[in-house]
Write a protein that holds these residues in place. Sequence first.
Motif, PDB file in Angstrom:
ATOM      1  N   ILE A  93      -1.485   1.771 -13.478  1.00 47.00           N
ATOM      2  CA  ILE A  93      -0.083   1.401 -13.667  1.00 47.00           C
ATOM      3  C   ILE A  93       0.628   1.343 -12.315  1.00 47.00           C
ATOM      4  N   ALA A  94       0.302   2.276 -11.424  1.00 52.26           N
ATOM      5  CA  ALA A  94       0.889   2.260 -10.074  1.00 52.26           C
ATOM      6  C   ALA A  94       0.569   0.945  -9.369  1.00 52.26           C
ATOM      7  N   GLU A  95      -0.686   0.505  -9.479  1.00 47.97           N
ATOM      8  CA  GLU A  95      -1.075  -0.760  -8.860  1.00 47.97           C
ATOM      9  C   GLU A  95      -0.404  -1.943  -9.550  1.00 47.97           C
ATOM     10  N   ASP A 138       0.826  -1.213   0.000  1.00 45.08           N
ATOM     11  CA  ASP A 138       0.000   0.000   0.000  1.00 45.08           C
ATOM     12  C   ASP A 138       0.860   1.263   0.000  1.00 45.08           C
ATOM     13  N   MET A 139       1.957   1.234   0.745  1.00 43.33           N
ATOM     14  CA  MET A 139       2.833   2.412   0.802  1.00 43.33           C
ATOM     15  C   MET A 139       3.457   2.691  -0.562  1.00 43.33           C
ATOM     16  N   VAL A 140       3.845   1.635  -1.243  1.00 41.22           N
ATOM     17  CA  VAL A 140       4.437   1.810  -2.578  1.00 41.22           C
ATOM     18  C   VAL A 140       3.392   2.349  -3.550  1.00 41.22           C
ATOM     19  N   SER A 141       2.231   1.727  -3.559  1.00 41.63           N
ATOM     20  CA  SER A 141       1.167   2.132  -4.469  1.00 41.63           C
ATOM     21  C   SER A 141       0.720   3.565  -4.205  1.00 41.63           C
ATOM     22  N   ASP A 142       0.535   3.899  -2.936  1.00 45.06           N
ATOM     23  CA  ASP A 142       0.096   5.252  -2.574  1.00 45.06           C
ATOM     24  C   ASP A 142       1.128   6.295  -2.984  1.00 45.06           C
ATOM     25  N   HIS A 143       2.404   5.960  -2.812  1.00 50.36           N
ATOM     26  CA  HIS A 143       3.456   6.911  -3.192  1.00 50.36           C
ATOM     27  C   HIS A 143       3.445   7.152  -4.699  1.00 50.36           C
ATOM     28  N   LEU A 144       3.340   6.087  -5.475  1.00 53.78           N
ATOM     29  CA  LEU A 144       3.352   6.232  -6.935  1.00 53.78           C
ATOM     30  C   LEU A 144       2.164   7.067  -7.413  1.00 53.78           C
ATOM     31  N   LYS A 145       1.019   6.855  -6.788  1.00 51.73           N
ATOM     32  CA  LYS A 145      -0.157   7.648  -7.156  1.00 51.73           C
ATOM     33  C   LYS A 145       0.009   9.101  -6.734  1.00 51.73           C
TER      34      LYS A 145
END
Length: 298
Positions: A251-253, A236-243
């Motif tokens: 693409i982030a997901e 979630d931290m990775v996905s949230d940061h990319l968004k």
Amino acid sequence: MKITITGSLGHIGKPLTKKLIDQGHEVTVVSSNPSRGASIQKMGAVPSIGNLEDSSFLTDSFMGADAIFTMVPPNNYFDQGLDLIAYYAGLGKNYAIAISKANIKRVVNLSTIGGHLEKGNGILKGAYYVEQTLNTLPTEVAITHIRPTSFYYNLFGYMETIKSEGKIFANHGSKPIPWVSPLDIAQSVAEELTHINADTRVRYVVSEELTGAETAQILGQALGIPDLSWQIVSDDMVSDHLKSIGMNPNIAEGLTEMYAALQTGLLTEHYQKNKPEPGKVKLTDFAQEFVQVYRNNH
């Protein structure tokens, strides 16, 4: 030999073109960027400038070639309207049409680690569709799918947190990461392009396996940041940061799922059973390039 390569003069295309020309082959380089024409000619290759979504253009570009190299060029992950998987699938179909119409008998296709997976591999699903489409070509078309591992230059994506926090944040890295240099990929592609009688198969390319901590240590030494660390965080931290930085949410997901599959081993299961000899370019070599880019951007 007459060889046509797609991908313009990118990270793989440029060293590949040079290698093939040095070997005495006639090389045509396909590019969608008109400004690349002069650079292609300067290298001693023939430019073919046009739209990859135009199968007639591709057919003309492939016509008369003894072998071709296909790849799907990078796209803009921050384009909110981009359907990345559809983009891959569409180009895969165009390549198949052009290969058939141009009567090509030898194809080397740039795929990826995880290209054997229909699901669970995030954005790499696009490469799966390209592989599957090309595999429907007649058996007299000899195809090799090149499956590189994690590109060294993906590390450029961590420059901001290296500068601001002295850390690399990722949702993988406790297990060895199989890294690869475009130079080692170009070497493998060149070898395959010149083997006309090769059977349809898969070839993995890797340069070096390192854990996240080992990766951070090598980069930190090169950068003069001895305490640089690799911190494993949640999906979630990775996905949230990319968004948060404006990346297309799908693409982030997809990127997050891809890296999570690297952590679980799903992405590397087939690679582990078919592991190649490592290439020549190690992270200590790439680190010098990383340092130059880091200093130029900071």
